[in-house]
Design a protein around this motif. Structure first.
Motif, PDB file in Angstrom:
ATOM      1  N   GLU A  40       1.092  -1.729   0.211  1.00 21.39           N
ATOM      2  CA  GLU A  40      -0.249   0.156  -0.119  1.00 21.39           C
ATOM      3  C   GLU A  40       0.895   1.081   0.117  1.00 21.39           C
ATOM      4  O   GLU A  40       0.703   2.311  -0.316  1.00 21.39           O
ATOM      5  N   HIS A  41       1.958   0.948   0.588  1.00 22.62           N
ATOM      6  CA  HIS A  41       2.751   2.220   0.093  1.00 22.62           C
ATOM      7  C   HIS A  41       4.371   1.936   0.064  1.00 22.62           C
ATOM      8  O   HIS A  41       5.330   1.664   0.886  1.00 22.62           O
TER       9      HIS A  41
ATOM     10  N   VAL B  51       7.285   6.745  -1.407  1.00 27.37           N
ATOM     11  CA  VAL B  51       6.224   7.624  -0.650  1.00 27.37           C
ATOM     12  C   VAL B  51       6.775   8.288   0.232  1.00 27.37           C
ATOM     13  O   VAL B  51       6.872   9.406   0.810  1.00 27.37           O
ATOM     14  N   LEU B  52       7.743   7.764   1.004  1.00 28.78           N
ATOM     15  CA  LEU B  52       9.259   8.855   1.750  1.00 28.78           C
ATOM     16  C   LEU B  52       9.399   9.674   1.414  1.00 28.78           C
ATOM     17  O   LEU B  52      10.068  11.198   2.603  1.00 28.78           O
ATOM     18  N   ARG B  53       9.713   9.497   0.143  1.00 30.12           N
ATOM     19  CA  ARG B  53      10.387  10.835   0.093  1.00 30.12           C
ATOM     20  C   ARG B  53       9.576  12.381  -0.111  1.00 30.12           C
ATOM     21  O   ARG B  53       9.074  13.375  -0.133  1.00 30.12           O
TER      22      ARG B  53
ATOM     23  N   ASP C  83       1.796  20.245  13.675  1.00 31.63           N
ATOM     24  CA  ASP C  83       1.305  20.317  12.356  1.00 31.63           C
ATOM     25  C   ASP C  83       2.464  19.337  11.520  1.00 31.63           C
ATOM     26  O   ASP C  83       1.906  19.275  10.728  1.00 31.63           O
ATOM     27  N   HIS C  84       3.760  18.658  12.088  1.00 28.35           N
ATOM     28  CA  HIS C  84       4.748  17.761  11.573  1.00 28.35           C
ATOM     29  C   HIS C  84       3.392  16.925  11.817  1.00 28.35           C
ATOM     30  O   HIS C  84       3.584  15.766  10.471  1.00 28.35           O
ATOM     31  N   VAL C  85       3.315  15.982  12.557  1.00 25.79           N
ATOM     32  CA  VAL C  85       2.495  14.718  12.654  1.00 25.79           C
ATOM     33  C   VAL C  85       1.194  14.359  11.717  1.00 25.79           C
ATOM     34  O   VAL C  85       0.654  13.452  10.897  1.00 25.79           O
ATOM     35  N   SER C  86      -0.091  16.236  12.041  1.00 25.76           N
ATOM     36  CA  SER C  86      -0.810  16.354  10.464  1.00 25.76           C
ATOM     37  C   SER C  86      -0.254  15.946   9.110  1.00 25.76           C
ATOM     38  O   SER C  86      -1.250  15.236   8.471  1.00 25.76           O
TER      39      SER C  86
ATOM     40  N   GLU D  80      -0.716   9.359   3.497  1.00 26.02           N
ATOM     41  CA  GLU D  80      -2.984   8.603   3.181  1.00 26.02           C
ATOM     42  C   GLU D  80      -2.684   7.826   4.791  1.00 26.02           C
ATOM     43  O   GLU D  80      -3.865   6.682   4.115  1.00 26.02           O
ATOM     44  N   VAL D  81      -2.502   7.696   5.499  1.00 23.08           N
ATOM     45  CA  VAL D  81      -3.360   6.677   7.121  1.00 23.08           C
ATOM     46  C   VAL D  81      -3.697   7.727   7.965  1.00 23.08           C
ATOM     47  O   VAL D  81      -4.196   9.222   8.184  1.00 23.08           O
TER      48      VAL D  81
END
Length: 217
Positions: free
Chosen positions: A143-144, A148-150, A185-188, A195-196
């Protein structure tokens, strides 16, 4: 004061949790109800944390979880179960639960779990087997993809690793010398980019992506 709502179909469980938590410093149980009363009570009492039975005869716990997550100011929700390999665990995590606890959790650990949840941490019972976690990782392996880390900045990667280690927003702020608001803010941003729907899913993604060193919590 951390406001807690306990939702369980068994009166004995509700009463036991209520007594344990009310005796803890800084925690107030604002309601202990069955599943059918959960949403209305949550709207009236506006709890910070909800401990929600995953299996109830009057209403499905996962349905209640979805309802709670759609509130204007949704509480943090941890699922309660009597099984360490409940087949609904994966669905609960994907639906935004912040973790889950066994109903026979040590009374001394319960207030600690609530405080961790209220401060933005994740909680997985110590009795949750490796099979549950590995099954979740395997199911979501495609799924990821690694690229995606980029999407994450270097700082967001740092925050993600600490989220995966179970640190609260306040603890992450201290570790990285940031304000709690900046960490939020970072966590959001991390949840949006990956996309979790919750911190547990983000933590499991970090493990899938190999961001955690061997021996990390």
């Amino acid at each position: 004061m951390i406001r807690v709502l306990v939702v369980d179909d068994e009166a004995l469980i509700r009463t036991g949790f209520e007594h344990i938590l009310d005796a803890a410093d800084g925690i107030e149980v604002v309601g202990a109800v069955s599943g059918g009363q959960a949403l209305r009570t949550a709207r009236e009492t506006r709890p910070d944390v909800v401990l929600l039975d995953i299996r109830m005869p009057d209403v499905d716990g996962l349905t209640v979880l979805g309802d709670l997550r759609r509130l204007p100011e949704p509480p943090v929700v941890a699922m309660l179960t009597t099984f360490d390999m409940d087949e609904y665990v994966e669905t609960a995590l994907r639906s935004g639960a912040a973790g889950f606890l066994l109903k026979d959790t040590d009374p001394e650990e319960l207030p600690l779990a609530v405080r961790s949840l209220a401060s933005g941490g994740t909680v997985l019972s110590a009795k949750v087997t490796r099979t549950v976690v590995e099954g979740y990782l395997s199911a979501g392996a495609q799924e990821h993809p690694p690229d995606v880390l980029r999407r994450l900045s270097d700082r967001e990667r740092d925050v993600l690793v600490l989220v995966a280690e179970g640190l609260s927003n306040a603890d992450i702020a201290t570790r990285l010398h940031l304000s709690t608001g900046t960490v939020k803010d970072h966590v959001s941003a991390i949840l949006t980019k990956l996309e979790v729907s919750g911190r547990v899913q983000a933590a499991l993604f970090a493990q899938r992506a190999g961001l955690l060193t061997r021996g990390s919590p």
